[in-house]
Write a protein that holds these residues in place. Structure first.
Motif, mmCIF file in Angstrom:
data_model
loop_
_atom_site.group_PDB
_atom_site.id
_atom_site.type_symbol
_atom_site.label_atom_id
_atom_site.label_comp_id
_atom_site.label_asym_id
_atom_site.label_seq_id
_atom_site.Cartn_x
_atom_site.Cartn_y
_atom_site.Cartn_z
ATOM 1 N N MET A 1 0.766 -1.114 -0.058
ATOM 2 C CA MET A 1 0.066 0.044 0.111
ATOM 3 C C MET A 1 0.739 1.326 -0.167
ATOM 4 O O MET A 1 1.955 1.243 0.692
ATOM 5 C CB MET A 1 -0.781 0.119 1.358
ATOM 6 N N ILE A 2 0.334 2.258 -0.647
ATOM 7 C CA ILE A 2 1.164 3.477 -0.943
ATOM 8 C C ILE A 2 0.360 4.710 -0.246
ATOM 9 O O ILE A 2 -0.991 4.681 -0.321
ATOM 10 C CB ILE A 2 1.291 3.781 -2.259
ATOM 11 N N LYS A 3 1.047 5.381 0.561
ATOM 12 C CA LYS A 3 0.400 6.633 1.202
ATOM 13 C C LYS A 3 1.062 7.938 0.365
ATOM 14 O O LYS A 3 2.218 7.870 0.361
ATOM 15 C CB LYS A 3 0.464 6.860 2.678
ATOM 16 N N MET A 4 0.288 8.645 0.009
ATOM 17 C CA MET A 4 0.625 9.858 -0.587
ATOM 18 C C MET A 4 -0.036 11.132 -0.036
ATOM 19 O O MET A 4 -1.245 11.283 0.044
ATOM 20 C CB MET A 4 0.508 9.948 -2.151
ATOM 21 N N PHE A 5 0.924 12.046 0.370
ATOM 22 C CA PHE A 5 0.259 13.306 0.949
ATOM 23 C C PHE A 5 1.163 14.383 -0.200
ATOM 24 O O PHE A 5 1.865 14.463 -0.442
ATOM 25 C CB PHE A 5 0.925 13.731 2.409
ATOM 26 N N THR A 6 -0.066 15.496 -0.438
ATOM 27 C CA THR A 6 0.564 16.714 -1.151
ATOM 28 C C THR A 6 0.152 17.939 -0.660
ATOM 29 O O THR A 6 -0.948 18.043 0.098
ATOM 30 C CB THR A 6 -0.149 16.405 -2.658
ATOM 31 N N ASP A 7 0.594 18.958 -0.614
ATOM 32 C CA ASP A 7 0.348 20.395 -0.289
ATOM 33 C C ASP A 7 1.052 21.240 -1.209
ATOM 34 O O ASP A 7 1.914 21.091 -1.917
ATOM 35 C CB ASP A 7 0.949 20.443 1.125
ATOM 36 N N ALA A 8 0.466 22.484 -1.123
ATOM 37 C CA ALA A 8 1.063 23.684 -1.837
ATOM 38 C C ALA A 8 1.150 24.674 -0.938
ATOM 39 O O ALA A 8 0.478 24.883 0.065
ATOM 40 C CB ALA A 8 0.116 24.042 -3.166
ATOM 41 N N ALA A 9 2.314 25.557 -1.372
ATOM 42 C CA ALA A 9 2.336 26.788 -0.361
ATOM 43 C C ALA A 9 2.864 27.931 -1.280
ATOM 44 O O ALA A 9 3.451 28.054 -2.354
ATOM 45 C CB ALA A 9 3.690 26.813 0.355
ATOM 46 N N THR A 10 1.751 29.102 -1.369
ATOM 47 C CA THR A 10 1.561 30.173 -2.166
ATOM 48 C C THR A 10 2.135 31.250 -1.358
ATOM 49 O O THR A 10 1.298 31.726 -0.330
ATOM 50 C CB THR A 10 0.428 30.373 -2.917
ATOM 51 N N LYS A 11 2.813 32.146 -1.998
ATOM 52 C CA LYS A 11 3.264 33.811 -1.439
ATOM 53 C C LYS A 11 2.349 34.606 -2.417
ATOM 54 O O LYS A 11 2.886 34.736 -3.202
ATOM 55 C CB LYS A 11 4.586 34.145 -1.432
ATOM 56 N N GLY A 12 1.494 35.022 -1.735
ATOM 57 C CA GLY A 12 0.457 35.814 -2.403
ATOM 58 C C GLY A 12 -0.691 34.945 -2.837
ATOM 59 O O GLY A 12 -0.261 33.736 -2.821
ATOM 60 N N ASN A 13 -1.553 35.478 -3.582
ATOM 61 C CA ASN A 13 -2.669 34.652 -4.041
ATOM 62 C C ASN A 13 -3.261 35.396 -5.062
ATOM 63 O O ASN A 13 -4.329 36.050 -5.028
ATOM 64 C CB ASN A 13 -3.623 34.273 -3.099
ATOM 65 N N PRO A 14 -2.926 35.220 -6.406
ATOM 66 C CA PRO A 14 -1.795 34.297 -6.757
ATOM 67 C C PRO A 14 -0.322 34.704 -6.557
ATOM 68 O O PRO A 14 -0.159 35.968 -6.249
ATOM 69 C CB PRO A 14 -2.090 34.174 -8.434
ATOM 70 N N GLY A 15 0.561 33.897 -6.710
ATOM 71 C CA GLY A 15 2.087 34.217 -6.629
ATOM 72 C C GLY A 15 2.916 33.006 -6.615
ATOM 73 O O GLY A 15 2.429 31.897 -6.943
ATOM 74 N N PRO A 16 4.255 33.260 -6.356
ATOM 75 C CA PRO A 16 5.071 31.989 -6.592
ATOM 76 C C PRO A 16 4.505 30.923 -5.526
ATOM 77 O O PRO A 16 3.996 31.434 -4.536
ATOM 78 C CB PRO A 16 6.493 32.505 -6.069
ATOM 79 N N THR A 17 4.720 29.596 -6.051
ATOM 80 C CA THR A 17 4.081 28.507 -5.315
ATOM 81 C C THR A 17 4.930 27.338 -5.251
ATOM 82 O O THR A 17 5.547 26.920 -6.290
ATOM 83 C CB THR A 17 2.643 28.170 -6.058
ATOM 84 N N GLY A 18 5.217 26.751 -4.123
ATOM 85 C CA GLY A 18 5.901 25.544 -3.972
ATOM 86 C C GLY A 18 4.928 24.295 -3.870
ATOM 87 O O GLY A 18 3.897 24.185 -3.252
ATOM 88 N N LEU A 19 5.546 23.243 -4.242
ATOM 89 C CA LEU A 19 4.655 21.893 -4.346
ATOM 90 C C LEU A 19 5.326 20.852 -3.360
ATOM 91 O O LEU A 19 6.684 20.603 -3.670
ATOM 92 C CB LEU A 19 4.252 21.494 -5.576
ATOM 93 N N GLY A 20 4.735 20.160 -2.680
ATOM 94 C CA GLY A 20 5.368 19.177 -1.857
ATOM 95 C C GLY A 20 4.521 17.748 -1.814
ATOM 96 O O GLY A 20 3.626 17.932 -1.809
ATOM 97 N N ILE A 21 5.293 16.752 -2.004
ATOM 98 C CA ILE A 21 4.670 15.399 -2.330
ATOM 99 C C ILE A 21 5.532 14.424 -1.496
ATOM 100 O O ILE A 21 6.682 14.527 -1.190
ATOM 101 C CB ILE A 21 4.833 15.006 -3.753
ATOM 102 N N LEU A 22 4.731 13.736 -0.538
ATOM 103 C CA LEU A 22 5.513 12.799 0.348
ATOM 104 C C LEU A 22 4.766 11.413 -0.003
ATOM 105 O O LEU A 22 3.557 11.478 0.059
ATOM 106 C CB LEU A 22 5.486 13.219 1.940
ATOM 107 N N ILE A 23 5.675 10.645 -0.390
ATOM 108 C CA ILE A 23 5.237 9.219 -0.598
ATOM 109 C C ILE A 23 5.849 8.268 0.487
ATOM 110 O O ILE A 23 7.036 8.206 0.184
ATOM 111 C CB ILE A 23 5.486 8.935 -2.046
ATOM 112 N N ILE A 24 4.919 7.181 0.919
ATOM 113 C CA ILE A 24 5.197 6.378 1.769
ATOM 114 C C ILE A 24 5.037 5.002 1.362
ATOM 115 O O ILE A 24 3.586 4.799 1.018
ATOM 116 C CB ILE A 24 4.730 6.755 3.241
ATOM 117 N N ARG A 25 5.961 4.023 1.130
ATOM 118 C CA ARG A 25 5.656 2.696 0.767
ATOM 119 C C ARG A 25 6.778 1.994 1.450
ATOM 120 O O ARG A 25 7.985 2.087 1.305
ATOM 121 C CB ARG A 25 6.007 2.699 -0.718
ATOM 122 N N ASP A 26 6.059 0.959 1.828
ATOM 123 C CA ASP A 26 7.011 -0.161 2.515
ATOM 124 C C ASP A 26 8.007 0.374 3.528
ATOM 125 O O ASP A 26 9.348 0.174 3.886
ATOM 126 C CB ASP A 26 8.003 -0.908 1.712
#
Length: 131
Positions: A1-26
Motif C-alpha cells: 500500500m502506498i500513502k501519498m500526501f500533497t500540499d502547496a504553499a503560495t506567497k500571495g494569491n496568486p504568486g510563487p508556489t511551492g509543491l510538496g509530495i510525500l510518498i510512503i511505501r514499505d
C-alpha cells in the motif's frame, strides 16, 4: 500500500508556489518538490496532486492500493464528485492520471496531519524565492 500526501504553499494569491509530495511505501519515504512561478493556492493544490500521481504512474505503481491525503477540501471534494466549478480542466487531467492506477482512496486531512508535504511545499517555495 502506498500513502501519498500533497500540499502547496503560495506567497500571495496568486504568486510563487511551492509543491510538496510525500510518498510512503514499505516504510520508505520519497520526498518530491516542484515549483510554479505564479499560481493561486487552489491551482497549486491541484498541481501538487497531479505531480504526485504522474510520478506514481511513471514509476508503475498501478497495482498497489493508494491512499491519497490532502488538506485541501476543494481538491478532495472535486475528486470525489469528479466535478469542479472553477478547476475542471485541472481536475480532468488529474482524474485521467488517477484512472491509470489501481485503487485510489482520497481523504481530506487537517493541516496538522499533513506536516511532511507542507514542509516540502514550503522548502520549494523558499528555493523559488531565492532565485
Amino acid at each position: 500500500m502506498i500513502k501519498m500526501f500533497t500540499d502547496a504553499a503560495t506567497k500571495g494569491n496568486p504568486g510563487p508556489t511551492g509543491l510538496g509530495i510525500l510518498i510512503i511505501r514499505d516504510g520508505q519515504q520519497e520526498q518530491l518538490t516542484s515549483q510554479l512561478p505564479c499560481a493561486s493556492n487552489h491551482q497549486g493544490e491541484f498541481a501538487a496532486a497531479q505531480f504526485g500521481f504522474d510520478y506514481l504512474v511513471k514509476h508503475h505503481f498501478n497495482n498497489e492500493p493508494i491512499l491519497f491525503y490532502t488538506d485541501s477540501r476543494l481538491l478532495s471534494d472535486s475528486i470525489g464528485k469528479a466535478y469542479s466549478k472553477h478547476y475542471q480542466e485541472q481536475l480532468s487531467q488529474l482524474l485521467n492520471s488517477i484512472d491509470q492506477l489501481g485503487t485510489v482512496v482520497t481523504q481530506w486531512v487537517p493541516e496538522s496531519q499533513n506536516h511532511g508535504a507542507h514542509h516540502l511545499a514550503n522548502q520549494a517555495l523558499h528555493q523559488l524565492e531565492r532565485h
